[in-house]
Design a protein around this motif. Sequence first.
Motif, PDB file in Angstrom:
ATOM      1  N   ASP A 101     -66.949 -53.964 -66.277  1.00 36.43           N
ATOM      2  CA  ASP A 101     -66.834 -53.939 -64.812  1.00 36.43           C
ATOM      3  C   ASP A 101     -67.656 -55.041 -64.162  1.00 36.43           C
ATOM      4  N   ASN A 102     -68.646 -55.562 -64.902  1.00 38.86           N
ATOM      5  CA  ASN A 102     -69.472 -56.679 -64.427  1.00 38.86           C
ATOM      6  C   ASN A 102     -70.158 -56.369 -63.094  1.00 38.86           C
ATOM      7  N   CYS A 103     -70.620 -55.128 -62.953  1.00 43.04           N
ATOM      8  CA  CYS A 103     -71.422 -54.777 -61.776  1.00 43.04           C
ATOM      9  C   CYS A 103     -72.883 -55.159 -62.035  1.00 43.04           C
ATOM     10  N   LEU A 104     -73.598 -55.511 -60.978  1.00 38.50           N
ATOM     11  CA  LEU A 104     -74.962 -56.011 -61.120  1.00 38.50           C
ATOM     12  C   LEU A 104     -75.959 -54.999 -60.560  1.00 38.50           C
ATOM     13  N   MET A 105     -77.104 -54.924 -61.224  1.00 37.05           N
ATOM     14  CA  MET A 105     -78.163 -54.017 -60.781  1.00 37.05           C
ATOM     15  C   MET A 105     -79.450 -54.818 -60.600  1.00 37.05           C
ATOM     16  N   TYR A 106     -80.041 -54.688 -59.388  1.00 38.01           N
ATOM     17  CA  TYR A 106     -81.263 -55.412 -59.043  1.00 38.01           C
ATOM     18  C   TYR A 106     -82.420 -54.425 -58.898  1.00 38.01           C
ATOM     19  N   SER A 107     -83.605 -54.943 -59.137  1.00 42.07           N
ATOM     20  CA  SER A 107     -84.824 -54.153 -58.916  1.00 42.07           C
ATOM     21  C   SER A 107     -85.207 -54.235 -57.438  1.00 42.07           C
ATOM     22  N   PRO A 108     -86.159 -53.422 -56.970  1.00 41.02           N
ATOM     23  CA  PRO A 108     -86.575 -53.487 -55.551  1.00 41.02           C
ATOM     24  C   PRO A 108     -87.083 -54.855 -55.142  1.00 41.02           C
ATOM     25  N   ASP A 109     -87.627 -55.640 -56.088  1.00 37.84           N
ATOM     26  CA  ASP A 109     -88.114 -56.976 -55.736  1.00 37.84           C
ATOM     27  C   ASP A 109     -87.076 -58.050 -56.049  1.00 37.84           C
ATOM     28  N   ASP A 110     -85.787 -57.663 -56.039  1.00 32.12           N
ATOM     29  CA  ASP A 110     -84.650 -58.584 -56.147  1.00 32.12           C
ATOM     30  C   ASP A 110     -84.597 -59.332 -57.479  1.00 32.12           C
ATOM     31  N   VAL A 111     -85.011 -58.694 -58.540  1.00 37.60           N
ATOM     32  CA  VAL A 111     -84.869 -59.272 -59.881  1.00 37.60           C
ATOM     33  C   VAL A 111     -83.635 -58.664 -60.532  1.00 37.60           C
TER      34      VAL A 111
END
Length: 686
Positions: A394-404
Amino acid sequence: MRTISQKLILFLSKNQKLKYFFNTSILLLVFYWIYKNVLIKKNKNKNNNHDDHVNQKIQNIQENQKTTTQNIQNKRNEDTTTTKNYFKLSNDIKIHVLSTPEECDLILNEFYQSLLLKMVDDKNSPPMIDGADGVIINQQQTTTELLLFPNCNEINNDGLDFIIGFDAEWGNPNSIFDDKIDDKTTKTHYNHKVALIQLSSKNETFLIQVSQMEKIPISLEQILTDPRLIKVGVAVSQDAATIFQTFSVVTKGYVDLVPIARLTNYEGNGLASLALNVMNVTLNKSNKIRCGHWENKKLSNDQIHYAAADAWVGREIFEIMFNTYKNSKTDPNDKKDLVYTLCRQFTGASFKSINKLKNRENNNNGNNNDNTNNKPIKENMLKKTVPDKRVLYDNCLMYSPDDVLLSSISKKKVEWYVSRQLADIIKEEPLSIKLKFQPHGEGHSGDQFYLASKENICVVCGSTHKILRHSMVPHCYRQYLPEEIKSHSSHDVILVCCDCHAILDKKNQIMKMIISQQYNVPIDNENKQFITDHTLLKITQIASIVKNNFYSTGNNNNISEDNLIKGNKKCKKNIPDEKLEEMKKIVMEYIGKEEINVEDLDEILKLNPKQKNENYIPHEKKVIDKVLAMGEKGIFEFIRSWRKNFVESVQPKFLPEHWSIDKVVCCDNGHRKPKDQRQKQIQNQE
């Protein structure tokens, strides 16, 4: 005179005995005269005629023997000398006869390095020597690219320079031949199965006398094990198997000419018939040469020309058939890397039906009409269970709270985080979420392979139909690896179509044999996994027969009508009632009862005569135990060998970006990255 006759008659009439004697004598004289003058002459003439016939027959036989002997002698003379009717290599083609490892490494290494130079795409890119293997590589090439078939271009004659004629001659393991050393003749035993290995390019042929060597030279092993060099010939799989049995060297990238001939509408099942039909030449296949002593230290001129012609002609046949195949393509896009396209489908394969070949060719051209009747049953069942169009990435992206950027995830996992209010959707295309909490680890941040977008196609052939996940390390081995290696690690799990999956299964069986030999762990027999109680097995068989025929014993007092088993009438006719009574007694003695009913028989039939052997250790677990004992280096080398096997076996052209054979195996379940690497990623994003 008359008076004497009358007196004689009168005398005989008075004496009857004398008269009888006289008459008998006259008859005997008459018979004797007839025998001597009639019968003997007739038999004599008959015997004379018979003798003449026998003599004529003997003379004809002698003449036939002389003719046959003369024909055999003429045939031998023709076999020992190359006549103008037999194919002979041109003087421009150089023949190298290599009998020592030093000589072989000197000549073959130069030939191998020249081929490696042609694999470099950029003419201005300087090659680099790898000190470990002594192999020329490009500075910009990765290890994975070094195992993939190079791009076909003008430098390598559209890939034809990577086609090598391949053949092998076998010697008699029990043969004894004279070996002269220092003018002393000694008897030498030949201990190899493969006596001669022939390789051929367009302008050179190499005859390597491996019977005179303790092991295969390094340069020859590099050529045989390089999957980018296509070895063509007839029955090459048998030659490759014998080389493996003799020297434990796995020949890779071999292609049989027969299925290609059927694909291109050429007739012939052997090299001689293909040479006649494709090249219109006749090869010398004399038994005296073909079955000669190839293990001899010095080969005769006839043997040298025979062996060189076999290898060179095999390559020439492939080139002619390739040009025929190329001319059949009308779309210019289909002609790109056509040598790879043609060879990949036949590498290590053997086909017997021309229909199967044409069906596969039609599938490659875009005709997706599945002819399931020509496919193995296992492959057909797999195709029925796998959906036609699947989206596995699905190539969905997951970021951390500090945008990493932490990782690429599926839609299902996105829904899980959002539904529990653990993340917010920050972008629709591509679908991206941002966590509301600080995770313990940093996921795959900084790892370009896990963060890159991946296509839902087969990495081997590029097909989008019926794709599924395939583990490069087979599940039978992978299940025994530590959990920290298996979890959150999809580098070695790729997408393939059902057809390529079936091919990989066959290739993995060969790799399994190599692993067995490498780690000295034999592949187990299935009988060792279970312990069979033969007494119980016999009792269950008898109980089954008694149950199906129970009503015929006449002792049904303890059985209700509902529990009566309608017997198998066919069995009832074949088994007498007395025999059934004996079987019933055996069952009663086993369970210790004087009477039995259907429930007792059912309880016996529930028992399993085969019990799992608690002391049994599978072959796969033994291998993994040895791998784990070697530490992280052993684990990496084991997984890397399966990655290499995958690339060499199917030559994938659509591998995900940043995938590498040398990818480090992560043994840390947290996947933590150094802080400086994290800061570097944040700076790059800014």
